[in-house]
Design a protein around this motif. Structure first.
Motif, PDB file in Angstrom:
ATOM      1  N   SER A  65      -0.432  12.889  -3.676  1.00 27.19           N
ATOM      2  CA  SER A  65      -0.897  12.280  -2.437  1.00 27.19           C
ATOM      3  C   SER A  65      -0.613  10.792  -2.490  1.00 27.19           C
ATOM      4  CB  SER A  65      -2.395  12.539  -2.234  1.00 27.19           C
ATOM      5  OG  SER A  65      -3.141  11.954  -3.290  1.00 27.19           O
ATOM      6  N   VAL A  66      -0.584  10.179  -1.323  1.00 30.87           N
ATOM      7  CA  VAL A  66      -0.327   8.745  -1.268  1.00 30.87           C
ATOM      8  C   VAL A  66      -1.512   8.032  -0.637  1.00 30.87           C
ATOM      9  CG1 VAL A  66       2.169   9.034  -1.177  1.00 30.87           C
ATOM     10  CG2 VAL A  66       0.861   8.828   0.962  1.00 30.87           C
ATOM     11  N   ASN A  67      -1.606   6.735  -0.971  1.00 27.83           N
ATOM     12  CA  ASN A  67      -2.550   5.839  -0.295  1.00 27.83           C
ATOM     13  C   ASN A  67      -1.691   4.786   0.398  1.00 27.83           C
ATOM     14  OD1 ASN A  67      -4.581   4.229   0.623  1.00 27.83           O
ATOM     15  ND2 ASN A  67      -5.367   3.660  -1.393  1.00 27.83           N
ATOM     16  N   PHE A  68      -1.502   4.959   1.692  1.00 24.81           N
ATOM     17  CA  PHE A  68      -0.630   4.095   2.473  1.00 24.81           C
ATOM     18  C   PHE A  68      -1.481   3.066   3.198  1.00 24.81           C
ATOM     19  CE2 PHE A  68       2.597   2.380   4.893  1.00 24.81           C
ATOM     20  CZ  PHE A  68       2.574   2.703   6.242  1.00 24.81           C
ATOM     21  N   GLN A  69      -1.306   1.809   2.841  1.00 25.76           N
ATOM     22  CA  GLN A  69      -2.026   0.697   3.464  1.00 25.76           C
ATOM     23  C   GLN A  69      -0.980  -0.175   4.158  1.00 25.76           C
ATOM     24  OE1 GLN A  69      -5.396   0.383   3.392  1.00 25.76           O
ATOM     25  NE2 GLN A  69      -5.546   2.271   2.181  1.00 25.76           N
ATOM     26  N   LYS A  70      -0.776   0.074   5.471  1.00 25.48           N
ATOM     27  CA  LYS A  70       0.331  -0.584   6.160  1.00 25.48           C
ATOM     28  C   LYS A  70       0.163  -2.097   6.230  1.00 25.48           C
ATOM     29  CE  LYS A  70       3.252  -0.163  10.259  1.00 25.48           C
ATOM     30  NZ  LYS A  70       3.471   0.561  11.546  1.00 25.48           N
ATOM     31  N   ALA A  71      -1.038  -2.550   6.524  1.00 21.88           N
ATOM     32  CA  ALA A  71      -1.264  -3.995   6.654  1.00 21.88           C
ATOM     33  C   ALA A  71      -1.012  -4.701   5.319  1.00 21.88           C
ATOM     34  CB  ALA A  71      -2.672  -4.270   7.147  1.00 21.88           C
ATOM     35  N   ALA A  72      -1.386  -4.061   4.250  1.00 23.79           N
ATOM     36  CA  ALA A  72      -1.199  -4.641   2.915  1.00 23.79           C
ATOM     37  C   ALA A  72       0.177  -4.354   2.361  1.00 23.79           C
ATOM     38  CB  ALA A  72      -2.266  -4.114   1.966  1.00 23.79           C
ATOM     39  N   LYS A  73       0.952  -3.524   3.060  1.00 28.96           N
ATOM     40  CA  LYS A  73       2.288  -3.112   2.614  1.00 28.96           C
ATOM     41  C   LYS A  73       2.224  -2.529   1.200  1.00 28.96           C
ATOM     42  CE  LYS A  73       4.580  -6.291   5.726  1.00 28.96           C
ATOM     43  NZ  LYS A  73       5.402  -7.496   5.915  1.00 28.96           N
ATOM     44  N   SER A  74       1.320  -1.568   1.082  1.00 23.18           N
ATOM     45  CA  SER A  74       1.091  -0.919  -0.200  1.00 23.18           C
ATOM     46  C   SER A  74       1.250   0.593  -0.036  1.00 23.18           C
ATOM     47  CB  SER A  74      -0.314  -1.262  -0.698  1.00 23.18           C
ATOM     48  OG  SER A  74      -0.665  -0.486  -1.813  1.00 23.18           O
ATOM     49  N   PHE A  75       1.825   1.241  -1.037  1.00 22.23           N
ATOM     50  CA  PHE A  75       2.134   2.672  -0.940  1.00 22.23           C
ATOM     51  C   PHE A  75       2.023   3.279  -2.340  1.00 22.23           C
ATOM     52  CE2 PHE A  75       3.736   6.380   0.955  1.00 22.23           C
ATOM     53  CZ  PHE A  75       4.848   6.872   0.293  1.00 22.23           C
ATOM     54  N   SER A  76       0.827   3.632  -2.756  1.00 16.91           N
ATOM     55  CA  SER A  76       0.637   4.140  -4.107  1.00 16.91           C
ATOM     56  C   SER A  76       0.671   5.668  -4.131  1.00 16.91           C
ATOM     57  CB  SER A  76      -0.676   3.631  -4.696  1.00 16.91           C
ATOM     58  OG  SER A  76      -1.765   4.068  -3.914  1.00 16.91           O
ATOM     59  N   LEU A  77       1.053   6.202  -5.261  1.00 16.57           N
ATOM     60  CA  LEU A  77       1.158   7.653  -5.468  1.00 16.57           C
ATOM     61  C   LEU A  77       0.090   8.102  -6.445  1.00 16.57           C
ATOM     62  CD1 LEU A  77       2.776  10.384  -5.174  1.00 16.57           C
ATOM     63  CD2 LEU A  77       4.023   9.647  -7.230  1.00 16.57           C
ATOM     64  N   LYS A  78      -0.691   9.095  -6.041  1.00 10.98           N
ATOM     65  CA  LYS A  78      -1.696   9.675  -6.925  1.00 10.98           C
ATOM     66  C   LYS A  78      -1.259  11.070  -7.335  1.00 10.98           C
ATOM     67  CE  LYS A  78      -5.878  11.235  -5.695  1.00 10.98           C
ATOM     68  NZ  LYS A  78      -7.308  11.221  -5.273  1.00 10.98           N
ATOM     69  N   ILE A  79      -1.238  11.299  -8.638  1.00 13.16           N
ATOM     70  CA  ILE A  79      -0.905  12.622  -9.175  1.00 13.16           C
ATOM     71  C   ILE A  79      -2.175  13.187  -9.803  1.00 13.16           C
ATOM     72  CG2 ILE A  79       0.596  13.948 -10.706  1.00 13.16           C
ATOM     73  CD1 ILE A  79       2.567  11.590 -10.656  1.00 13.16           C
ATOM     74  N   SER A  80      -2.626  14.297  -9.259  1.00 13.15           N
ATOM     75  CA  SER A  80      -3.831  14.946  -9.770  1.00 13.15           C
ATOM     76  C   SER A  80      -3.453  16.080 -10.707  1.00 13.15           C
ATOM     77  CB  SER A  80      -4.654  15.508  -8.606  1.00 13.15           C
ATOM     78  OG  SER A  80      -4.973  14.505  -7.683  1.00 13.15           O
ATOM     79  N   ASP A  81      -4.373  16.399 -11.639  1.00 15.97           N
ATOM     80  CA  ASP A  81      -4.132  17.508 -12.560  1.00 15.97           C
ATOM     81  C   ASP A  81      -2.737  17.393 -13.185  1.00 15.97           C
ATOM     82  OD1 ASP A  81      -3.766  21.124 -12.215  1.00 15.97           O
ATOM     83  OD2 ASP A  81      -4.473  19.917 -13.923  1.00 15.97           O
ATOM     84  N   SER A  82      -2.470  16.261 -13.812  1.00 16.40           N
ATOM     85  CA  SER A  82      -1.138  15.973 -14.356  1.00 16.40           C
ATOM     86  C   SER A  82      -0.664  17.088 -15.293  1.00 16.40           C
ATOM     87  CB  SER A  82      -1.147  14.648 -15.104  1.00 16.40           C
ATOM     88  OG  SER A  82      -1.463  13.590 -14.240  1.00 16.40           O
ATOM     89  N   GLN A  83       0.615  17.403 -15.193  1.00 15.32           N
ATOM     90  CA  GLN A  83       1.224  18.430 -16.025  1.00 15.32           C
ATOM     91  C   GLN A  83       2.355  17.822 -16.846  1.00 15.32           C
ATOM     92  OE1 GLN A  83       2.396  21.525 -13.265  1.00 15.32           O
ATOM     93  NE2 GLN A  83       0.306  21.854 -12.588  1.00 15.32           N
TER      94      GLN A  83
END
Lengths: 115, 113
Positions: A65-83
């Protein structure tokens, strides 16, 4: 100029845990797309997830999933249950039609999943 | 084929030689892109074709680099008088017209000795 910055050269995570990879970008455009690509040692670049800038809802694809913060121009990727198979280089990338339909990539983050 | 293919997988050449790298896009994809990925870095754009014509070649580093796509399908990236600094992985990608998702091939690793 369009730039993409990934400030974490390397990250490690224990199997089954969650990890977040950071990405910031710089653009004056309003209509653009953001991507996370995975590149394992085989060199094959694989699309993990994409986000349209006009959509406020964060994109999700199974464990990613991503956390998209347009005003902050930030686009982080979250990986859950890493394999273990998530071990790879991850690239954040940007594209806009006004900039000519070419991907601009960050420098990448090496992710190592440990057992 | 099912995906983008690139040949050769690896190419070793000597400084000053000429090389050709080939890309077969996904059938039906009208857009084709070349990127160069140096060790430890993200890919950098070289050139983009829409059909047979180069729509944007602004990423080609100098006139030693040239690419063609004569029939709107297969593309060849040509490098003349290779230099050690040309050593990199050359990635090809293709996409449907006006689509934003680019599908990548496995790349050609070029080593200039």
């Amino acid at each position: 100029a369009q730039t993409v910055t990934q400030s974490q050269p390397e990250m490690s995570v224990q199997e089954a845990e969650t990890v977040t990879l950071s990405c910031t970008y710089d653009t004056s455009e309003n209509n653009y797309y953001l991507f996370w690509y995975k590149q394992p040692p085989s060199r094959q670049m694989i699309l993990v997830i994409r986000q349209e800038a006009y959509k406020q809802q964060n994109a999700t694809e199974n464990r990613f999933s991503v956390n998209f913060q347009k005003a902050a121009k930030s686009f982080s990727l979250k990986i859950s249950d890493s394999q273990l198979g998530d071990t790879a280089m991850y690239f954040c990338a940007f594209i806009s039609m006004e900039y000519g339909n070419k991907l601009v990539f960050g420098a990448g983050t090496i992710l190592r999943v440990k057992s | 084929g099912a995906g983008v293919s690139q040949t050769p997988s690896n190419k070793v050449t000597e400084k000053g030689k000429y090389v050709e790298l080939r890309c077969d896009p996904i059938s039906g994809h009208t857009a084709l892109y070349w990127y160069r990925q140096s060790l430890g870095q993200g890919p950098e754009f070289l050139i983009y074709f829409q059909g047979t014509g180069a729509a944007d070649d602004s990423g080609l580093p100098n006139d030693r680099f040239f690419a063609v796509r004569p029939e709107g399908s297969v593309s060849t990236l040509k490098i003349q008088r290779t230099e050690r600094g040309d050593s990199a992985v050359y990635l090809c990608a293709s996409s449907l017209l006006l689509d934003n998702e680019q599908f990548f091939g496995p790349g050609t690793r070029l080593t200039v000795l």
